[in-house]
Write a protein that holds these residues in place. Structure first.
Motif, PDB file in Angstrom:
ATOM      1  N   GLY A 104      -8.185 -11.822   1.989  1.00  0.00           N
ATOM      2  CA  GLY A 104      -6.927 -11.674   1.508  1.00  0.00           C
ATOM      3  C   GLY A 104      -6.517 -12.972   0.417  1.00  0.00           C
ATOM      4  N   ASP A 105      -6.926 -14.180   0.727  1.00  0.00           N
ATOM      5  CA  ASP A 105      -6.509 -15.367  -0.300  1.00  0.00           C
ATOM      6  C   ASP A 105      -7.007 -14.828  -1.649  1.00  0.00           C
TER       7      ASP A 105
ATOM      8  N   LEU B 233      -6.350 -12.773  -3.208  1.00  0.00           N
ATOM      9  CA  LEU B 233      -5.232 -11.954  -3.791  1.00  0.00           C
ATOM     10  C   LEU B 233      -4.012 -12.773  -4.077  1.00  0.00           C
ATOM     11  N   LEU B 234      -3.861 -13.671  -3.270  1.00  0.00           N
ATOM     12  CA  LEU B 234      -2.597 -14.549  -3.255  1.00  0.00           C
ATOM     13  C   LEU B 234      -2.601 -15.590  -4.242  1.00  0.00           C
ATOM     14  N   THR B 235      -3.971 -16.186  -4.764  1.00  0.00           N
ATOM     15  CA  THR B 235      -4.050 -16.668  -5.926  1.00  0.00           C
ATOM     16  C   THR B 235      -5.136 -16.139  -6.617  1.00  0.00           C
TER      17      THR B 235
ATOM     18  N   VAL C  82       1.132  -5.728  -3.414  1.00  0.00           N
ATOM     19  CA  VAL C  82       0.818  -6.892  -3.726  1.00  0.00           C
ATOM     20  C   VAL C  82       1.378  -7.255  -4.950  1.00  0.00           C
TER      21      VAL C  82
ATOM     22  N   TRP D  72      -2.670  -3.228   2.972  1.00  0.00           N
ATOM     23  CA  TRP D  72      -1.324  -3.572   2.938  1.00  0.00           C
ATOM     24  C   TRP D  72      -0.953  -3.737   4.440  1.00  0.00           C
TER      25      TRP D  72
ATOM     26  N   TRP E 242      -1.384  -7.494   4.782  1.00  0.00           N
ATOM     27  CA  TRP E 242      -0.593  -8.144   3.922  1.00  0.00           C
ATOM     28  C   TRP E 242       1.030  -8.008   4.547  1.00  0.00           C
TER      29      TRP E 242
ATOM     30  N   ASP F 129       2.496 -10.666   7.296  1.00  0.00           N
ATOM     31  CA  ASP F 129       2.701 -12.085   7.233  1.00  0.00           C
ATOM     32  C   ASP F 129       3.974 -12.053   6.325  1.00  0.00           C
TER      33      ASP F 129
ATOM     34  N   LEU G  67       3.871 -13.895   2.886  1.00  0.00           N
ATOM     35  CA  LEU G  67       3.122 -13.418   1.610  1.00  0.00           C
ATOM     36  C   LEU G  67       4.421 -12.692   0.652  1.00  0.00           C
ATOM     37  N   PRO G  68       3.936 -12.789  -0.665  1.00  0.00           N
ATOM     38  CA  PRO G  68       5.155 -12.437  -1.575  1.00  0.00           C
ATOM     39  C   PRO G  68       4.872 -10.968  -1.651  1.00  0.00           C
ATOM     40  N   MET G  69       5.675 -10.229  -2.208  1.00  0.00           N
ATOM     41  CA  MET G  69       5.571  -8.578  -2.414  1.00  0.00           C
ATOM     42  C   MET G  69       6.424  -8.254  -3.671  1.00  0.00           C
TER      43      MET G  69
END
Length: 273
Positions: free
Chosen positions: A150-151, A153-155, A186, A256, A259, A262, A265-267
């Protein structure tokens, strides 16, 4: 090797040594009617506990254990099927490839296509297994490139394309499953409903899938990570994209469901730009 096999092709190969049929529907459906000699493997109900190196290692270890119990580690060809091509049989093939095992195909059109050519059916009996989690090291030869953490997708790396294949109402955040803490997507995700890759219970023509994916914003030359609610529809999309010429496709297995859990985490919500 092709991703799919037609019912008529399967009929011609049914007695091939080392060929194993795997029903991915419910156990009750398998017990009522299935392809003759098919075993049952529940690949659908598995949820990865978390998208970490340890979580994915346990997922792969659990899949390998289920494959051994079902005898799939000795198979030369594994044919995954359900009622029609949907979200279960592709996930079975994905687990097989995750373990680094070749020789898997999806029966395109599923049991319905088999009946349409006059294929015999029989009540399922014998081996019935399910993929569960096993804490421990991942098996040798597994392919972590098919399961993105998942990280990532975060950066995301600049070339990575994030592809949401849920329903439009899930993508825009107006609907959330009861198990999800919030609705949305995401950030930066592109969108195409996975069922738009299916025509009459089978995968649509490769050129149509390719055109639709490009229209959704995907570049075939760049890597793609698909996601949905729990990783099953994402597998259907993965093989549709592969048939359409997208060579580098993986899945965010937690999808999802993970995701949304948390709040840090942005959305994004609302229609696609």
């Amino acid at each position: 090797m092709p991703v799919t096999i037609s019912a008529s092709e399967l009929a011609a190969r049914l007695d091939e040594p080392g060929l194993v049929l795997v029903d991915t529907r419910t156990r009750e459906a398998w017990e009522q009617e299935s392809l003759p000699g098919a075993i049952f493997l529940n690949v659908y109900d598995y949820f990865v506990p978390d998208s970490t190196d340890e979580g994915y290692a346990g997922m792969a270890a659990g899949a390998a254990a289920a494959f051994r119990r079902a005898g799939l580690d000795r198979a030369r060809t594994v044919v995954w099927f359900e009622e029609e091509t949907g979200m279960r049989s592709p996930r079975g093939l994905w687990f097989q490839e995750l373990l680094g095992r070749d020789g898997g195909v999806i029966l395109d059109g599923g049991l319905r296509a088999w009946r349409e050519i006059g294929g015999a059916t029989a009540p399922g009996q014998g081996v019935a297994e399910a993929i569960t989690h096993v804490d421990g090291p991942a098996p040798e030869g597994w392919r972590p490139d098919l399961a993105l953490i998942g990280d990532a997708l975060l950066t995301p790396a600049p070339e990575l394309q994030i592809f949401d294949v849920r329903r439009p109402s899930e993508f825009d955040g107006s609907f959330a499953h009861d198990c999800c803490a919030r609705g949305g997507r995401v950030p930066g995700a592109l969108f195409m409903f996975y069922e738009d890759m299916i025509r009459d219970g089978r995968y649509g023509p490769a050129e149509e899938i390719r055109a639709a994916a490009i229209a959704a914003g995907l570049d075939p030359a760049r890597p793609v990570v698909t996601y949905c609610h729990r990783g099953a529809r994402a597998a259907t999309a993965l093989y549709g994209l592969r048939m359409a010429g997208f060579d580098r496709v993986g899945i965010f297995v937690g999808s999802w469901h993970e995701w949304a859990a948390d709040p840090a985490l942005p959305m994004e919500t609302g229609p696609a730009a």
